[in-house]
Design an enzyme around this catalytic site. Structure first.
Site, short mmCIF file in Angstrom:
data_model
loop_
_atom_site.label_atom_id
_atom_site.label_comp_id
_atom_site.label_asym_id
_atom_site.label_seq_id
_atom_site.Cartn_x
_atom_site.Cartn_y
_atom_site.Cartn_z
N ASN A 1 16.29 8.04 -0.03
CA ASN A 1 16.12 7.41 -1.34
C ASN A 1 15.05 6.31 -1.30
O ASN A 1 14.96 5.50 -2.20
CB ASN A 1 17.45 6.84 -1.84
N ASP A 2 14.25 6.28 -0.22
CA ASP A 2 13.14 5.33 -0.07
C ASP A 2 13.57 3.93 0.35
O ASP A 2 12.71 3.05 0.46
CB ASP A 2 12.32 5.22 -1.38
N ASN A 3 14.87 3.69 0.54
CA ASN A 3 15.30 2.36 1.01
C ASN A 3 14.99 2.22 2.49
O ASN A 3 15.09 3.18 3.25
CB ASN A 3 16.82 2.19 0.83
N HIS B 1 -8.36 -14.78 1.07
CA HIS B 1 -9.48 -14.53 0.14
C HIS B 1 -10.03 -15.85 -0.41
O HIS B 1 -11.24 -16.03 -0.52
CB HIS B 1 -8.99 -13.63 -1.00
N ASP C 1 -21.71 -13.36 -2.53
CA ASP C 1 -21.45 -14.01 -3.81
C ASP C 1 -21.19 -15.49 -3.55
O ASP C 1 -21.07 -15.93 -2.40
CB ASP C 1 -20.26 -13.36 -4.54
N LYS D 1 -24.31 -13.10 -8.54
CA LYS D 1 -23.80 -11.89 -9.21
C LYS D 1 -23.49 -12.18 -10.66
O LYS D 1 -22.98 -13.25 -10.99
CB LYS D 1 -22.50 -11.44 -8.51
N ARG E 1 -21.19 -11.07 -13.84
CA ARG E 1 -19.98 -10.31 -14.14
C ARG E 1 -20.17 -9.57 -15.46
O ARG E 1 -20.39 -10.18 -16.51
CB ARG E 1 -18.77 -11.26 -14.21
N ASP F 1 -18.40 -11.37 4.88
CA ASP F 1 -17.50 -11.42 3.73
C ASP F 1 -16.07 -11.51 4.26
O ASP F 1 -15.84 -11.32 5.47
CB ASP F 1 -17.67 -10.16 2.87
#
Ligand code: R5P
Length: 331
Positions: A52-54, A145, A186, A209, A211, A235
């Site tokens: 059941n993905d648990n 980030h 950037d 850059k 947008r 980056d």
């Protein structure tokens, strides 16, 4: 009646918490390399996914009073990685671990750090809340980030930088790297680029850059001089490699001689590998914060290189365990 004096026995004296390292499924090669650097075995644990993905997580050794580090990077499938990490933290706390540090080499949700369109979640903060609610006492991560994502956590965060690894790599590839130019793709990456340029003693340039929409950006101008120079593009991450293609193209148009690329996180999603295979660059390097399978390395036409940050994580874990400074590792 006098009570006989008994000297304290070792078993009653307080013991230092043992250093224990475990890993989820997302980047076990890095976890193993960290353990090899530390000279400790990778702890035994098992994660099972039911039909059941648990998920269920089970530690196969005692964690009692241990100083526990759980290595889990947020790579595909990211939601499973986060859920597994939360279960591992929760299970460790329930098993009486003394302290639990979530070691998250790539915190992918750091990209969601602001409300830049209406009716969205700032998921970087939400995931931080979830990890703390699960019981994380500390976080160890690398190249968020945006550095201020650190502030989403109330528990202590050690935020490692890959700048030293990236700049040493460039120096190895290009012995006269000081004649080259570090190019920031950037404005957001200019600080990182400037730090690496200082380490290389090289020039610095950046791309301005424009947008066009929420999802589209177009390079407007290259500020600085790359003509006839070796260009080093840096980056925080490569995901689809869309930004990278634009950056390389403009560097070439402006007369760059050779182009080398090095980023912290090589996520390589969607068309990234195909794009890199056709890119006019000498090499694209990324750190092993995200595991890059052999099939992707082969698909990139010999252009991909992987840089090892396991020693840096191992040193940080050692210093956190012994209570020594982590910032000294950046110099
Ligand atoms: C952007 O702000 C980041 O620093 C990266 O340039 C970006 O996340 C890379 O994404 P992609 O490879 O999909 O262009």
């Amino acid at each position: 009646m006098s009570v006989p004096h008994r000297p304290p026995t070792n078993s009653l004296q307080s013991r230092r918490s043992p250093l224990l390292v475990f890993a989820g499924q997302s980047n076990r090669p890095l976890a193993q390399a960290i353990c090899d650097n530390l000279g400790v075995p990778l702890g035994r644990s098992e994660t099972v996914k039911f039909t059941n993905d648990n998920l269920i997580v089970h530690y196969e050794e005692s964690l009692r009073e241990g100083d526990v580090f759980i290595v889990q990077t947020f790579s595909t499938p990211v939601s499973d990685a986060i859920m597994e990490l939360m279960l591992m933290i929760d299970a460790a706390k329930s098993a009486s671990a003394g302290r639990v540090t979530a070691v998250i080499p790539y915190y992918s949700y750091a990209r969601s750090d602001k409300k830049d369109s209406p009716r969205i979640s700032i998921a970087g903060r939400l995931v931080a809340d979830l990890l703390q609610e699960a019981g994380a006492d500390r976080i160890l991560t690398m190249t968020l980030h945006a550095p201020q994502v650190h502030g989403f956590f109330k528990v202590p965060v050690d935020h490692l930088s890959a700048d030293l690894v990236l700049s040493e790599h460039f120096k190895k590839c290009v012995p006269d790297a000081h004649d080259g130019v570090v190019l920031a793709p950037d404005a957001g990456s200019i600080k990182r680029a400037s730090q690496i340029a200082r380490r290389l003693d090289s020039g610095l340039a950046m791309i301005d850059k424009e947008r066009l929409s929420d999802t589209e950006v177009r390079p407007r101008a290259l500020i600085g001089d790359v003509k006839g120079k070796t260009v080093f593009i840096v980056d925080d991450e490569i995901s689809t490699a869309g930004s990278l293609v634009e950056t390389v193209n403009i560097a070439r148009e402006m007369g760059a001689k050779d182009v080398y690329v090095a980023v912290t996180h090589g996520v390589y999603t969607g068309p990234a590998i195909q794009r890199i295979a056709g890119l006019d660059v000498t090499q694209v390097a990324s750190c092993n914060t995200v595991h890059v399978p052999e099939s992707k390395i082969e698909g990139a036409n010999g252009r991909l290189a992987v840089l090892d940050v396991a020693p840096l994580f191992a040193n940080a874990i050692r210093n956190i365990h012994t209570g020594d400074s982590v910032s000294t590792l950046f110099s």
